[in-house]
Design a protein around this motif. Structure first.
Motif, short mmCIF file in Angstrom:
data_model
loop_
_atom_site.label_atom_id
_atom_site.label_comp_id
_atom_site.label_asym_id
_atom_site.label_seq_id
_atom_site.Cartn_x
_atom_site.Cartn_y
_atom_site.Cartn_z
N GLN A 2 0.93 -1.25 0.01
CA GLN A 2 -0.02 0.02 0.01
C GLN A 2 0.74 1.25 0.28
N SER A 37 -4.74 -4.06 -4.75
CA SER A 37 -5.66 -2.69 -4.91
C SER A 37 -6.55 -2.58 -3.61
N SER A 54 -8.18 -1.01 -0.67
CA SER A 54 -7.64 0.47 -0.15
C SER A 54 -7.40 0.39 1.32
N GLU A 55 -6.70 1.40 1.89
CA GLU A 55 -6.27 1.56 3.34
C GLU A 55 -7.57 1.57 4.29
#
Length: 525
Positions: free
Chosen positions: A304, A363, A365-366
């Protein structure tokens, strides 16, 4: 309430007021033990990148856990025999010496050795706090205080990654160890001036044979899980020999403990159904928890693209969830005396969190990752304090130290096995996922003795196509680790259903169950 119950409960009410005097020192000791686990995890990618050899990364954690695990039963038993205060302060001192040495390490080998020294001190911190608390507070009231301790653990787990990230980004990773010094000094002062426990003058012979055999069992099993499939093939003479040695040592340990006058790990405790079951749950909990959490910062920083500081920030929601639910569980247990539901519910929620974490991709997301981690954290919060509470309630007061150390030992040995085993799985899967996809000059950095390794700052300089391969390999390896944690967590969930709802004691044990030399514990303001 019977007359005997009223007499037993009366001292506990007084202690509830006075225990607050020593509580800050105990909480700082817990903070020391837990902070060191979490703060190093965020700094670990940078440390490994500087020293090289990501294949040995798990040993920075394993050496600490293994040393703490091996020394824990000794602290518990010696505390029961000779008193806890001086032994507790000695453990803090050893931990601080190990912290200074780890911060000054100049190679991966030195760091691993000094982390082991730290662990020898840490083995007495957690069990010391829990045993002292067991001396001062009856089980029915203990849920509130253990809730405070669990909250400190969560603060350490929240603050550790964040502090590790800040120190790594803006100062130096070595301060992840040096930060222990002021905290430890304050803890020592508080304990020295406020804690007064009776001194035991017991002439019982120390179970040296049991200590040696227990250490041999733990060390050999961890080496099997660490080296198997990584340093050596599973059917190699080294792994088969270690496995055979661990089995022989275990049999010898059981034989020695059955005859020892004061066994380091009394087998009689395991005749209690709840004591055995809750420690099985603790072992499996440690296996899954430590094994899983070690690799989350790796995913956040490499895949990330988060900095160590940002990685620490994204741990906060997970630990807040764990802290809130742990405190809530402690309050409910104190009010109702009921606890069986918590290991069951905690196990179920933890499994759900692990299932979500197996869905991570390059891919993801955080925000999505944080939601998955919150679910995992809630499960931890429901589980964390119940294992110690039930173990202590299942043992007579004279064995409160060894009951605490046994529970801590089994949870830590589970964690050690988990980190070692999942470290091997991670390394093997990473190698397999990236096999033949990288140029030779870059691929060599990912060998066990390479100097580039997985340091995020160096990876950021790679071309996008190569970075895609690395990110994909790391993601595959980490999700594979989470897949392997689920069976162990599920087994712990099943075992929890067989725990009996035995009433929590509301006061001390009858006099006949106390050691003759014991005196009422007092605290000086």
């Amino acid at each position: 309430m019977t007359e005997s119950e009223a007499v037993a409960e009366a001292p506990a009410k007084g202690l509830r007021r006075e225990v607050l005097v020593v509580l800050p020192g105990l909480m700082l000791a817990i903070l020391l033990a837990m902070l060191d686990n979490t703060i190093v995890g965020t700094a670990l990618p940078t440390i490994v990148g500087e020293f090289g050899g990501y294949g040995h990364m798990s040993w920075v954690v394993t050496a600490y856990i293994l040393a703490a695990t091996v020394s824990t039963p000794l602290y518990g038993k010696l505390g029961d025999l000779y008193g806890r205060k001086r032994l507790f302060m000695f453990a803090i001192g050893v931990f601080l010496i190990g912290s200074v040495a780890s911060g000054a390490a100049q190679s991966m080998e030195q760091l691993i050795a000094f982390r082991a020294l730290q662990g020898l001190g840490a083995g007495g911190l957690m069990v010391g706090v829990m045993a002292i608390l067991g001396d001062l507070v009856p089980p029915r009231e203990r849920g509130k205080y253990q809730g405070f301790m669990a909250a400190v653990m969560m603060v350490a787990t929240i603050g550790g990654p964040l502090a590790g990230g800040l120190l790594t980004d803006h100062v130096d990773w070595r301060w992840a160890f040096y930060i222990n010094l002021p905290l430890g000094a304050i803890a020592l002062i508080i304990i020295a001036t406020t804690l007064h426990l009776p001194r035991h003058r017991n002439k019982a012979k120390i179970d040296y044979a049991g200590i040696a055999l227990l250490s041999a069992v733990a060390a050999s099993l961890v080496l099997v899980t660490t080296w198997g499939g990584n340093e050596y093939e599973w059917d190699s003479p080294q792994i088969l020999g270690l496995s055979a040695f661990s089995l022989v040592a275990l049999v010898a340990f059981i034989m020695v403990e059955r005859k020892a006058a004061e066994p380091v790990l009394p087998l009689r405790l395991f005749t209690d159904r709840n004591f055995t079951l809750i420690n099985v749950v603790g072992f499996l909990q440690g296996f899954a928890m430590f094994g899983a959490m070690t690799f989350i910062p790796m995913y956040q920083q490499i895949v990330q693209g988060l900095t160590p500081t940002e990685s620490g920030v994204f741990f906060i929601p997970m630990m807040l969830g764990a802290m809130v639910f742990s405190l809530g569980a402690g309050q409910i247990i104190t009010r109702t005396g009921k606890y069986k539901i918590f290991p069951i519910a905690g196990g179920a929620v933890m499994i759900a969190g692990m299932l979500l974490l197996t869905q991570l991709t390059t891919s993801t997301s955080e925000l999505t990752t944080s939601i998955y981690m919150v679910v995992f954290g809630i499960g931890l919060g429901l589980l964390m304090q119940v294992t110690m509470l039930v173990a202590q309630n299942s043992a007579p007061q004279r064995d409160i130290g060894v009951a605490s150390s046994t529970s801590t030992f089994l949870r830590n040995i589970g964690g050690s096995f988990g980190v070692a085993a999942f470290g091997s799985i991670f390394a093997n899967q990473l190698t397999e996922s990236m096999s033949g996809k990288l140029p030779p000059d870059i691929a060599k950095n990912f060998s066990g003795g390479g100097t580039g390794g997985l340091e995020p700052s160096k990876l950021a300089q790679l071309p996008d196509k190569i970075m895609d391969v690395v990110s994909g390999g790391v993601t595959d390896a980490i999700t594979t680790v989470f897949v392997w944690t689920i069976p162990f967590a599920a087994l712990g969930f099943l075992v929890a259903w067989f725990i009996k709802e035995v009433p929590l004691r509301t006061g001390g044990q009858p006099a006949k169950e106390e050691p003759k030399e014991a005196e009422p514990a007092t605290i000086a303001a």
